[in-house]
Design a protein around this motif. Structure first.
Motif, PDB file in Angstrom:
ATOM      1  N   PRO A  99       0.825  -1.210   0.000  1.00  0.00           N
ATOM      2  CA  PRO A  99       0.000   0.000   0.000  1.00  0.00           C
ATOM      3  C   PRO A  99       0.858   1.259   0.000  1.00  0.00           C
ATOM      4  O   PRO A  99       1.908   1.309   0.648  1.00  0.00           O
ATOM      5  N   THR A 100       0.417   2.249  -0.741  1.00  0.00           N
ATOM      6  CA  THR A 100       1.137   3.514  -0.790  1.00  0.00           C
ATOM      7  C   THR A 100       0.553   4.452   0.241  1.00  0.00           C
ATOM      8  O   THR A 100      -0.592   4.330   0.660  1.00  0.00           O
ATOM      9  N   THR A 101       1.329   5.425   0.662  1.00  0.00           N
ATOM     10  CA  THR A 101       0.845   6.380   1.651  1.00  0.00           C
ATOM     11  C   THR A 101      -0.059   7.394   0.967  1.00  0.00           C
ATOM     12  O   THR A 101       0.240   7.892  -0.122  1.00  0.00           O
ATOM     13  N   VAL A 102      -1.162   7.684   1.596  1.00  0.00           N
ATOM     14  CA  VAL A 102      -2.130   8.613   1.051  1.00  0.00           C
ATOM     15  C   VAL A 102      -1.887   9.984   1.669  1.00  0.00           C
ATOM     16  O   VAL A 102      -1.787  10.095   2.896  1.00  0.00           O
ATOM     17  N   PRO A 103      -1.764  11.043   0.870  1.00  0.00           N
ATOM     18  CA  PRO A 103      -1.536  12.365   1.458  1.00  0.00           C
ATOM     19  C   PRO A 103      -2.772  12.834   2.226  1.00  0.00           C
ATOM     20  O   PRO A 103      -3.903  12.515   1.871  1.00  0.00           O
ATOM     21  N   VAL A 104      -2.530  13.562   3.296  1.00  0.00           N
ATOM     22  CA  VAL A 104      -3.616  14.076   4.123  1.00  0.00           C
ATOM     23  C   VAL A 104      -4.213  15.296   3.435  1.00  0.00           C
ATOM     24  O   VAL A 104      -3.505  16.214   3.041  1.00  0.00           O
ATOM     25  N   ILE A 105      -5.532  15.309   3.277  1.00  0.00           N
ATOM     26  CA  ILE A 105      -6.217  16.430   2.650  1.00  0.00           C
ATOM     27  C   ILE A 105      -6.754  17.326   3.757  1.00  0.00           C
ATOM     28  O   ILE A 105      -7.546  16.892   4.585  1.00  0.00           O
ATOM     29  N   LYS A 106      -6.313  18.573   3.776  1.00  0.00           N
ATOM     30  CA  LYS A 106      -6.743  19.499   4.819  1.00  0.00           C
ATOM     31  C   LYS A 106      -7.800  20.440   4.257  1.00  0.00           C
ATOM     32  O   LYS A 106      -7.588  21.631   4.123  1.00  0.00           O
ATOM     33  N   ALA A 107      -8.930  19.901   3.899  1.00  0.00           N
ATOM     34  CA  ALA A 107     -10.010  20.709   3.360  1.00  0.00           C
ATOM     35  C   ALA A 107     -10.871  21.218   4.500  1.00  0.00           C
ATOM     36  O   ALA A 107     -11.316  20.456   5.339  1.00  0.00           O
ATOM     37  N   MET A 108     -11.128  22.488   4.534  1.00  0.00           N
ATOM     38  CA  MET A 108     -11.980  23.133   5.540  1.00  0.00           C
ATOM     39  C   MET A 108     -11.524  22.829   6.965  1.00  0.00           C
ATOM     40  O   MET A 108     -12.336  22.591   7.839  1.00  0.00           O
ATOM     41  N   ARG A 109     -10.234  22.806   7.188  1.00  0.00           N
ATOM     42  CA  ARG A 109      -9.756  22.617   8.544  1.00  0.00           C
ATOM     43  C   ARG A 109      -9.290  23.926   9.151  1.00  0.00           C
ATOM     44  O   ARG A 109      -8.919  23.967  10.307  1.00  0.00           O
ATOM     45  N   THR A 110      -9.239  24.997   8.372  1.00  0.00           N
ATOM     46  CA  THR A 110      -8.844  26.290   8.898  1.00  0.00           C
ATOM     47  C   THR A 110      -9.859  27.338   8.484  1.00  0.00           C
ATOM     48  O   THR A 110     -10.393  27.300   7.374  1.00  0.00           O
ATOM     49  N   LEU A 111     -10.132  28.242   9.397  1.00  0.00           N
ATOM     50  CA  LEU A 111     -11.002  29.382   9.157  1.00  0.00           C
ATOM     51  C   LEU A 111     -10.282  30.612   9.672  1.00  0.00           C
ATOM     52  O   LEU A 111      -9.337  30.511  10.457  1.00  0.00           O
ATOM     53  N   GLN A 112     -10.721  31.774   9.248  1.00  0.00           N
ATOM     54  CA  GLN A 112     -10.105  33.007   9.708  1.00  0.00           C
ATOM     55  C   GLN A 112     -11.202  33.954  10.153  1.00  0.00           C
ATOM     56  O   GLN A 112     -12.229  34.085   9.475  1.00  0.00           O
ATOM     57  N   GLY A 113     -11.014  34.591  11.300  1.00  0.00           N
ATOM     58  CA  GLY A 113     -12.038  35.484  11.813  1.00  0.00           C
ATOM     59  C   GLY A 113     -11.488  36.450  12.832  1.00  0.00           C
ATOM     60  O   GLY A 113     -10.281  36.512  13.080  1.00  0.00           O
ATOM     61  N   LYS A 114     -12.392  37.214  13.448  1.00  0.00           N
ATOM     62  CA  LYS A 114     -12.023  38.249  14.399  1.00  0.00           C
ATOM     63  C   LYS A 114     -12.526  37.858  15.786  1.00  0.00           C
ATOM     64  O   LYS A 114     -13.649  37.377  15.933  1.00  0.00           O
ATOM     65  N   ALA A 129      -7.192  28.480  18.419  1.00  0.00           N
ATOM     66  CA  ALA A 129      -6.882  29.812  17.899  1.00  0.00           C
ATOM     67  C   ALA A 129      -5.375  29.931  17.696  1.00  0.00           C
ATOM     68  O   ALA A 129      -4.592  29.658  18.595  1.00  0.00           O
ATOM     69  N   VAL A 130      -4.992  30.348  16.485  1.00  0.00           N
ATOM     70  CA  VAL A 130      -3.583  30.477  16.109  1.00  0.00           C
ATOM     71  C   VAL A 130      -3.396  31.873  15.510  1.00  0.00           C
ATOM     72  O   VAL A 130      -4.266  32.339  14.773  1.00  0.00           O
ATOM     73  N   PRO A 131      -2.287  32.554  15.813  1.00  0.00           N
ATOM     74  CA  PRO A 131      -2.085  33.862  15.181  1.00  0.00           C
ATOM     75  C   PRO A 131      -1.975  33.731  13.674  1.00  0.00           C
ATOM     76  O   PRO A 131      -1.446  32.750  13.151  1.00  0.00           O
ATOM     77  N   VAL A 132      -2.476  34.732  12.972  1.00  0.00           N
ATOM     78  CA  VAL A 132      -2.414  34.721  11.511  1.00  0.00           C
ATOM     79  C   VAL A 132      -0.979  34.945  11.081  1.00  0.00           C
ATOM     80  O   VAL A 132      -0.324  35.879  11.559  1.00  0.00           O
ATOM     81  N   PRO A 133      -0.437  34.093  10.214  1.00  0.00           N
ATOM     82  CA  PRO A 133       0.937  34.318   9.752  1.00  0.00           C
ATOM     83  C   PRO A 133       1.018  35.613   8.957  1.00  0.00           C
ATOM     84  O   PRO A 133       0.151  35.919   8.143  1.00  0.00           O
ATOM     85  N   ALA A 134       2.065  36.386   9.236  1.00  0.00           N
ATOM     86  CA  ALA A 134       2.234  37.678   8.565  1.00  0.00           C
ATOM     87  C   ALA A 134       2.598  37.470   7.110  1.00  0.00           C
ATOM     88  O   ALA A 134       3.393  36.585   6.761  1.00  0.00           O
ATOM     89  N   ARG A 135       2.002  38.285   6.267  1.00  0.00           N
ATOM     90  CA  ARG A 135       2.327  38.207   4.841  1.00  0.00           C
ATOM     91  C   ARG A 135       3.661  38.891   4.593  1.00  0.00           C
ATOM     92  O   ARG A 135       3.952  39.930   5.183  1.00  0.00           O
ATOM     93  N   PRO A 136       4.476  38.327   3.715  1.00  0.00           N
ATOM     94  CA  PRO A 136       5.744  38.997   3.411  1.00  0.00           C
ATOM     95  C   PRO A 136       5.481  40.287   2.640  1.00  0.00           C
ATOM     96  O   PRO A 136       4.787  40.292   1.626  1.00  0.00           O
ATOM     97  N   SER A 137       6.003  41.369   3.175  1.00  0.00           N
ATOM     98  CA  SER A 137       5.792  42.662   2.506  1.00  0.00           C
ATOM     99  C   SER A 137       6.881  42.850   1.453  1.00  0.00           C
ATOM    100  O   SER A 137       8.071  42.781   1.737  1.00  0.00           O
ATOM    101  N   SER A 138       6.454  43.067   0.238  1.00  0.00           N
ATOM    102  CA  SER A 138       7.410  43.274  -0.849  1.00  0.00           C
ATOM    103  C   SER A 138       7.494  44.761  -1.154  1.00  0.00           C
ATOM    104  O   SER A 138       6.514  45.490  -1.018  1.00  0.00           O
TER     105      SER A 138
END
Length: 134
Positions: free
Chosen positions: A30-45, A109-118
């Motif tokens: 058997p081959t390893t099946v990749p984990v699908i992370k669908a709808m496991r994260t949300l973002q809010g205030k 609850a996890v802090p939102v990762p900062a976007r790299p500012s270009s």
């Protein structure tokens, strides 16, 4: 190869053969099946942070209206686990799905990762106003 009536009855009821036919007929490993992370994260205030180790997070999404088909905002509040009590009201957080912590808490609850500012991208050609200053 003749099968006895005992083996025939086993095959009829869904059992597999107790012997291996040949090495060439063995199924591939058997081959390893990749984990699908669908709808496991949300973002809010964060809208409420008075409870210990718990924050209430309001998530806003756009959904089509059932009758008018126009997109309208829909809001839902989730209880999220905040073990360090680090979030205050108004913070933007990311919710990650996990095992249930209590009856209503299944998100962390996890802090939102900062976007790299270009730096602002120009055309590479100096403008006339820049040339007159030099």
């Amino acid at each position: 190869m003749l099968l006895t009536s005992q083996f025939k009855s086993l095959f009829l009821h869904g059992a597999t053969a107790p012997f291996r036919l040949s090495a060439a007929a063995a199924p591939p490993p058997p081959t390893t099946v990749p984990v699908i992370k669908a709808m496991r994260t949300l973002q809010g205030k964060v809208v409420c942070a008075t409870n210990d180790k718990t924050v209430a997070v309001e998530v806003t999404r756009l959904a089509p209206h059932p009758k008018y088909k126009r997109r309208v905002r829909k809001k839902k509040k989730y209880q999220a686990h905040d073990p360090l009590n680090q979030f205050q009201v108004g913070d933007v957080v990311q919710l990650e799905k996990g095992r249930p912590v209590s009856k209503n808490k299944t998100f962390w609850a996890v802090p939102v990762p900062a976007r790299p500012s270009s730096p602002p991208q120009g055309l590479g050609i100096p403008l006339e106003s820049e040339l007159s200053q030099v």
